[in-house]
Write a protein that holds these residues in place. Structure first.
Motif, PDB file in Angstrom:
ATOM      1  N   ARG A   1       3.991  -6.081   8.903  1.00 40.63           N
ATOM      2  CA  ARG A   1       3.744  -4.636   8.995  1.00 40.63           C
ATOM      3  C   ARG A   1       2.918  -4.232   7.770  1.00 40.63           C
ATOM      4  O   ARG A   1       3.400  -3.677   6.813  1.00 40.63           O
ATOM      5  CB  ARG A   1       5.079  -3.897   9.011  1.00 40.63           C
ATOM      6  CG  ARG A   1       4.952  -2.397   9.103  1.00 40.63           C
ATOM      7  CD  ARG A   1       4.712  -1.892  10.491  1.00 40.63           C
ATOM      8  NE  ARG A   1       5.906  -1.989  11.322  1.00 40.63           N
ATOM      9  CZ  ARG A   1       5.988  -1.502  12.560  1.00 40.63           C
ATOM     10  NH1 ARG A   1       4.936  -0.901  13.096  1.00 40.63           N
ATOM     11  NH2 ARG A   1       7.101  -1.635  13.269  1.00 40.63           N
ATOM     12  N   GLN A   2       1.627  -4.522   7.826  1.00 42.83           N
ATOM     13  CA  GLN A   2       0.793  -4.350   6.644  1.00 42.83           C
ATOM     14  C   GLN A   2       0.501  -2.893   6.314  1.00 42.83           C
ATOM     15  O   GLN A   2       0.032  -2.584   5.215  1.00 42.83           O
ATOM     16  CB  GLN A   2      -0.503  -5.141   6.807  1.00 42.83           C
ATOM     17  CG  GLN A   2      -0.251  -6.634   6.910  1.00 42.83           C
ATOM     18  CD  GLN A   2      -1.483  -7.480   6.659  1.00 42.83           C
ATOM     19  OE1 GLN A   2      -2.435  -7.045   6.037  1.00 42.83           O
ATOM     20  NE2 GLN A   2      -1.454  -8.703   7.139  1.00 42.83           N
ATOM     21  N   ASN A   3       0.789  -1.973   7.234  1.00 40.08           N
ATOM     22  CA  ASN A   3       0.600  -0.554   6.954  1.00 40.08           C
ATOM     23  C   ASN A   3       1.850   0.089   6.370  1.00 40.08           C
ATOM     24  O   ASN A   3       1.855   1.285   6.066  1.00 40.08           O
ATOM     25  CB  ASN A   3       0.201   0.195   8.218  1.00 40.08           C
ATOM     26  CG  ASN A   3       1.304   0.172   9.270  1.00 40.08           C
ATOM     27  OD1 ASN A   3       1.989  -0.839   9.443  1.00 40.08           O
ATOM     28  ND2 ASN A   3       1.480   1.277   9.989  1.00 40.08           N
TER      29      ASN A   3
ATOM     30  N   ASP B   1       4.504   1.166   3.652  1.00 32.40           N
ATOM     31  CA  ASP B   1       4.664   1.346   2.207  1.00 32.40           C
ATOM     32  C   ASP B   1       6.065   0.934   1.772  1.00 32.40           C
ATOM     33  O   ASP B   1       6.255   0.480   0.642  1.00 32.40           O
ATOM     34  CB  ASP B   1       4.418   2.811   1.837  1.00 32.40           C
ATOM     35  CG  ASP B   1       2.995   3.240   2.121  1.00 32.40           C
ATOM     36  OD1 ASP B   1       2.076   2.679   1.510  1.00 32.40           O
ATOM     37  OD2 ASP B   1       2.795   4.126   2.977  1.00 32.40           O
TER      38      ASP B   1
ATOM     39  N   SER C   1       4.583   5.712   4.450  1.00 38.82           N
ATOM     40  CA  SER C   1       5.229   5.252   5.678  1.00 38.82           C
ATOM     41  C   SER C   1       6.409   4.336   5.381  1.00 38.82           C
ATOM     42  O   SER C   1       6.341   3.466   4.504  1.00 38.82           O
ATOM     43  CB  SER C   1       4.221   4.522   6.566  1.00 38.82           C
ATOM     44  OG  SER C   1       3.666   3.410   5.892  1.00 38.82           O
TER      45      SER C   1
END
Length: 261
Positions: free
Chosen positions: A98-100, A102, A180
């Protein structure tokens, strides 16, 4: 990508704590005790910074750890947490997946009476359901954390005026600033049962403090969210105190907090 544990502990000795927690990553440990000092320990190929302070308060000690953080991913912890083998690789794998994200929240096993959540699927966390997660479930990108400017409240949590909630406030403020947060159905640690430094039962102070917290978290929706909380956990919360009385105490706490904000 490096994972670094940021732990708030009390009256601990470095090597005993490192072994008991099962640390397999770098760490910054803030030890609340009666002395002032710092030492660096190399253990299992990892670097542990052990800092002792006479100041008290879980929020204060977590903030001290944030100021010293160096890892790509920061994992908040306490002295009663024991990590699963391979936890650092599991955390890293979720951030690669889940590279998006935070921040990602993970499962930490606790005794049934204290359990407030159990993650079964990957999903986005929202403002209305962020109050159930403890700080020991948080793994956050350090760059995102520093960019947010969010720190832990000194009003809430062990050693503070109000018994708990610093983790919920931290999480909500982080999301309110546009960062996020997601969940991952992965267990990375367990909590060893022991006596809490702040929880003394579901009494008047507990409910009043919860009312104050809900005012800070939800504003005008504090009363509705408070009732939702009581109904959802009625069996555990209201075994000794009638639901109506618990709700009145929460409303009084919320009302008092509203007059001071």
């Amino acid at each position: 990508m490096t994972v670094q544990v940021l732990a708030s502990v009390m009256n601990e000795e470095p090597m005993a704590l490192i072994r008991r927690m099962g640390l397999e990553s770098d760490a910054v440990i803030i030890n609340q005790c009666d002395r002032l000092g710092a030492e660096e320990i190399h253990y299992g190929g990892h670097r542990v910074r052990f800092c002792s302070f006479p100041d008290r308060g879980v929020g204060r000690s977590r903030n001290e750890a944030i100021l010293r953080a160096e890892g790509d991913i920061c994992l908040f912890s306490d002295g009663d947490i024991v990590y699963e083998p391979g936890y650092a690789q599991a955390v890293e794998a979720e951030f690669l997946r889940r590279q998006n994200a935070d921040m990602i929240l993970f499962n930490v096993t606790v005794e049934e009476a204290r359990r407030t959540y159990h993650i079964t699927r990957r999903k986005r966390v929202r403002w209305y359901n962020c109050g159930r997660y403890g700080a020991v479930s948080f793994a956050v990108r350090r760059d995102s954390l520093l960019a947010s400017g969010v720190m832990f409240s000194l009003l809430f949590g062990g050693g503070a005026k109000y018994g708990s909630g610093e983790d919920s406030l931290f999480l909500k403020e982080f999301m309110d600033k546009g960062f996020s947060v997601y969940t991952a159905p992965v267990t990375i640690a367990r909590e060893e049962a022991g006596e809490s430094t702040w929880f003394k039962g579901y009494n008047e102070k507990f409910f009043r403090d919860k009312g104050v917290l809900y005012r800070f978290l939800y504003g005008r929706l504090a009363w509705a969210m408070g009732l939702r909380f009581l109904l959802a956990h009625r069996k555990a919360l209201c075994a000794d105190v009638p639901l109506g009385q618990a709700y009145r105490w929460m409303r009084e706490g919320s009302r008092r907090a509203g007059r001071s904000t």
